[in-house]
Design a protein around this motif. Sequence first.
Motif, PDB file in Angstrom:
ATOM      1  N   GLY A 125       0.841  -1.182   0.000  1.00 50.51           N
ATOM      2  CA  GLY A 125       0.000   0.000   0.000  1.00 50.51           C
ATOM      3  C   GLY A 125       0.882   1.240   0.000  1.00 50.51           C
ATOM      4  N   LEU A 126       0.669   2.131  -0.961  1.00 47.50           N
ATOM      5  CA  LEU A 126       1.530   3.303  -1.119  1.00 47.50           C
ATOM      6  C   LEU A 126       1.025   4.481  -0.285  1.00 47.50           C
ATOM      7  N   ILE A 127       1.938   5.033   0.528  1.00 43.24           N
ATOM      8  CA  ILE A 127       1.635   6.218   1.337  1.00 43.24           C
ATOM      9  C   ILE A 127       2.379   7.400   0.718  1.00 43.24           C
TER      10      ILE A 127
ATOM     11  N   ILE B  47       3.320  -1.893   3.607  1.00 48.36           N
ATOM     12  CA  ILE B  47       3.119  -0.529   3.133  1.00 48.36           C
ATOM     13  C   ILE B  47       4.450   0.052   2.665  1.00 48.36           C
ATOM     14  N   LYS B  48       4.345   0.975   1.756  1.00 42.10           N
ATOM     15  CA  LYS B  48       5.526   1.681   1.259  1.00 42.10           C
ATOM     16  C   LYS B  48       5.313   3.168   1.490  1.00 42.10           C
TER      17      LYS B  48
ATOM     18  N   ARG C 288       8.176  -0.609   4.036  1.00 41.41           N
ATOM     19  CA  ARG C 288       9.230  -0.228   3.104  1.00 41.41           C
ATOM     20  C   ARG C 288       9.228   1.287   2.989  1.00 41.41           C
ATOM     21  N   VAL C 289      10.388   1.876   2.808  1.00 43.81           N
ATOM     22  CA  VAL C 289      10.447   3.324   2.595  1.00 43.81           C
ATOM     23  C   VAL C 289      11.178   3.600   1.289  1.00 43.81           C
TER      24      VAL C 289
ATOM     25  N   SER D 265      13.101  -2.384   4.056  1.00 42.87           N
ATOM     26  CA  SER D 265      14.061  -1.969   3.039  1.00 42.87           C
ATOM     27  C   SER D 265      13.859  -0.498   2.715  1.00 42.87           C
ATOM     28  N   ILE D 266      14.850   0.077   2.072  1.00 43.24           N
ATOM     29  CA  ILE D 266      14.758   1.460   1.601  1.00 43.24           C
ATOM     30  C   ILE D 266      15.160   1.504   0.140  1.00 43.24           C
TER      31      ILE D 266
END
Length: 352
Positions: free
Chosen positions: A129-131, A154-155, A185-186, A211-212
């Motif tokens: 899910g993209l934030i 989530i990313k 994830r960022v 992860s980044i």
Amino acid sequence: MLQASYKKHTLQFITPGGTSRGVLTTKNSWYIQVWDVRNPTVSGVGECSILPHLSIDDKPGFEDKLRELCANINRYASNYRSNMEDELLAWPAIRFGLEMALLDLKNGGHKTIFASDFVEGKKSIPINGLIWMGEVDYMKEQLAQKIDSGFKCIKMKIGAIDFEQEINLIREIRKTYNSAQLEIRVDANGAFNSGEALAKLNELAKLGIHSIEQPIKAGQWQKMAGLCAESPVDIALDEELIGISDSYKREELLATVKPAYIILKPSLLGGFKACDQWVQAANKLGIAWWATSALEGNIGLNAIAQWTAIQDNTLPQGLGTGQVFANNIASPLEVKNGHLIYNKKQPWGTIP
């Protein structure tokens, strides 16, 4: 005897999308259609999608090149393929759009690019899910919506607001959801200064970050290699892959930097053949990967999802962007419980 044409479509964001490169409210796509004059009622459709300030073909002459391609197909019909791959290396979005359209035409023009259980509605694809970046309250609101919708991964886009605010937001998440309950994830989109990146990665590691993506700007292979060696958080290369079409260069990059992951965006890399080559290079070195859309509309997203579905990859993919546009083409793609599904009962809309 092939013929071709194209149409431009400006996609409108339902809510502006914040990234470290600015806020997006619209995004252009071009749909290329190909057909055989002997059966003109059947056509294949591909989407040529560029991301402003990121795609290497975000430059003057994009539409001229697309117009020239269609003219050449129309002029030379069955002989247009000669030297095409080399000619389109500098235009990966066009190369991908044409590849997509030809595969669609080959398979009957039903937008079935790769047959699989996914297209039959028997298999789903786990997605993150993209934030989007924005004020903390806005990011919290998005987060709540994603968790309520059943996302387990989530990313978060980071690097646009104060880093301490972003860290505090993740701390708030971790008070309720540990790393076993929610994968985070960022994506920094290269926003970190190379001198401060490791310190920030150490802070992120304390919060169980999975992860980044691209902590520092692309093109700094040795600095990125140093980060990958020292970082307590796994690093994924994204922008770093853009513009590399030579197989030796691919292998040299991965062997030098040694990332944990690479991110594959077919529109930015030149299509499925190019992505297959990246996967082969990564597999040799034990590097994992996942696919991500580059904010294509549903035509492009569908093709990427179908390619992903035939790969042996169980990681959550970045394919949840079909819902961000107000004027997307209607499609069978749906997001349910953190998975992308293909609902065969839902018909495709028409290209505007």
